[in-house]
Design an enzyme around this catalytic site. Structure first.
Site, short mmCIF file in Angstrom:
data_model
loop_
_atom_site.label_atom_id
_atom_site.label_comp_id
_atom_site.label_asym_id
_atom_site.label_seq_id
_atom_site.Cartn_x
_atom_site.Cartn_y
_atom_site.Cartn_z
N SER A 1 0.84 -1.20 0.00
CA SER A 1 0.00 0.00 0.00
C SER A 1 0.88 1.25 0.00
CB SER A 1 -0.88 0.05 1.26
OG SER A 1 -1.76 -1.03 1.31
N ALA B 1 -4.61 -0.44 -2.61
CA ALA B 1 -3.89 0.10 -1.46
C ALA B 1 -4.87 0.39 -0.33
CB ALA B 1 -3.18 1.39 -1.87
N LYS B 2 -4.46 0.03 0.88
CA LYS B 2 -5.27 0.41 2.03
C LYS B 2 -4.77 1.79 2.45
CE LYS B 2 -7.01 -1.76 6.21
NZ LYS B 2 -8.40 -1.35 6.10
N ALA B 3 -5.18 2.75 1.65
CA ALA B 3 -4.70 4.12 1.81
C ALA B 3 -5.81 4.98 2.40
CB ALA B 3 -4.28 4.67 0.45
N TYR C 1 -10.74 6.23 1.93
CA TYR C 1 -11.64 6.00 3.06
C TYR C 1 -12.66 7.11 3.27
CZ TYR C 1 -10.12 1.49 4.43
OH TYR C 1 -9.91 0.13 4.42
#
Ligand code: PMP
Length: 294
Positions: free
Chosen positions: A63, A158-160, A164
């Site tokens: 990420s 990506a856990k960006a 969110y």
């Protein structure tokens, strides 16, 4: 009242050192905070062992790399830091939150000379992500007006932090209407996921789940796919239109925090929940897998 997150006892791993929880601070002028230049992980420790720790660490680094952040530690240093922190906090079952963000060297959108910081925090008060009674009864979902964007708008693997915002908008929308969760569609109008979990749909021996081509292919999702295939269910990854939802008997969500959570309704469509459902059995099976007791 629930404990706030800024004022707690214990430790946070911060740029390679353990600092007191209350002193784990950053300046308000930081790129991470202003422009969502940050990535994170969400993991769970069961009986003192993080489930799929290496896989989470690999996703964390991937990420970061995807949004151009070079984490100034090795994967094994991060793995060790997570373990040491859980030990130092004297936890067995807890949630684990690694976080990397661009700091205060620069303001503006250039990232060429940005500084990078890394932290890890753990907490033990997310025993269940949703309220226990909602987990038992099943969640009520409403379709969000906010959609998952196309893959060339934002890196979806990506856990960006940036993407969110779509999730917080959707979650706030759902809660403001009296629902537990939001179902997000994608830019094409297909069923995508909930705000922090993937979705599975059950019809007899068939289990369907959307193709993760514009949202996170969750680690829990991958675990559950293996689990149900091992049990002889026919797992189908497909594009699902919202008007097909009424054809399914049961629906559940998967995520590290959410684990497996039953859904009782989406908009005005109701689904089966309770002790005699397949979802209930999967919840028990999943617990055995994550706690290493299967
Ligand atoms: N989608 C979103 C938007 C999420 O935040 C999460 C939680 N990380 C998931 C799916 C599920 O991912 P995982 O199973 O890896 O926790």
């Amino acid at each position: 009242m629930a404990k706030t997150f800024e004022n707690r006892e214990g430790w946070i791993w911060y740029d390679g050192e353990f600092v007191q929880w209350n002193n784990a601070k950053t300046h308000i002028i930081s790129q991470g905070l202003h422009y969502a230049s940050a990535v994170f992980e969400g993991e769970r420790s069961y009986n003192g062992k993080i489930f799929k720790s290496d896989q989470h660490t690999k996703r964390f680094f991937k990420s970061a790399e995807t949004i151009g952040i070079i984490i100034p530690f090795s994967e094994s240093e991060i793995n060790k830091a997570k373990e040491d922190l859980i030990f130092k906090m004297n936890y067995k079952d807890c949630y684990v939150r690694p976080f990397a963000w661009r700091g205060s060297n620069l303001m503006g959108l250039s990232t060429t000379n940005s500084d990078v910081h890394v932290s890890i925090a753990v907490w033990d008060d997310w025993t269940t992500y949703y309220k226990l009674e909602d987990m038992k009864e099943g969640l009520s979902l409403i379709t969000s007006p906010w959609k998952r964007p196309p893959p060339d708008s934002i890196p979806f693997e990506a856990k960006a932090s940036g993407p969110y915002l779509i999730c917080t908008l959707s979650k706030s929308f759902a809660e403001s209407k009296g629902y537990n969760e939001a179902l997000m569609l994608d830019y094409r109008g297909y069923v995508a996921e909930a705000t922090s979990s993937n979705i599975f749909l059950i019809k007899d021996k068939e289990i369907h789940t959307p193709i993760p081509d514009c949202f996170l292919n969750g680690i829990t999702r991958q675990t559950v796919i293996e689990m149900v295939e091992d049990q002889g269910f026919n797992l189908v990854e497909r594009y699902v239109k919202p008007d097909e939802l009424k054809n399914y008997d049961e629906v559940f969500l998967t995520g590290t925090a959410a684990e497996i959570t039953p859904v009782k309704s989406i908009d005005s469509i109701n689904f089966n929940t309770g002790d005699d459902t397949k979802t209930f059995q999967f919840m028990k099976d999943y617990r055995k897998i994550v706690t290493g007791t299967n």
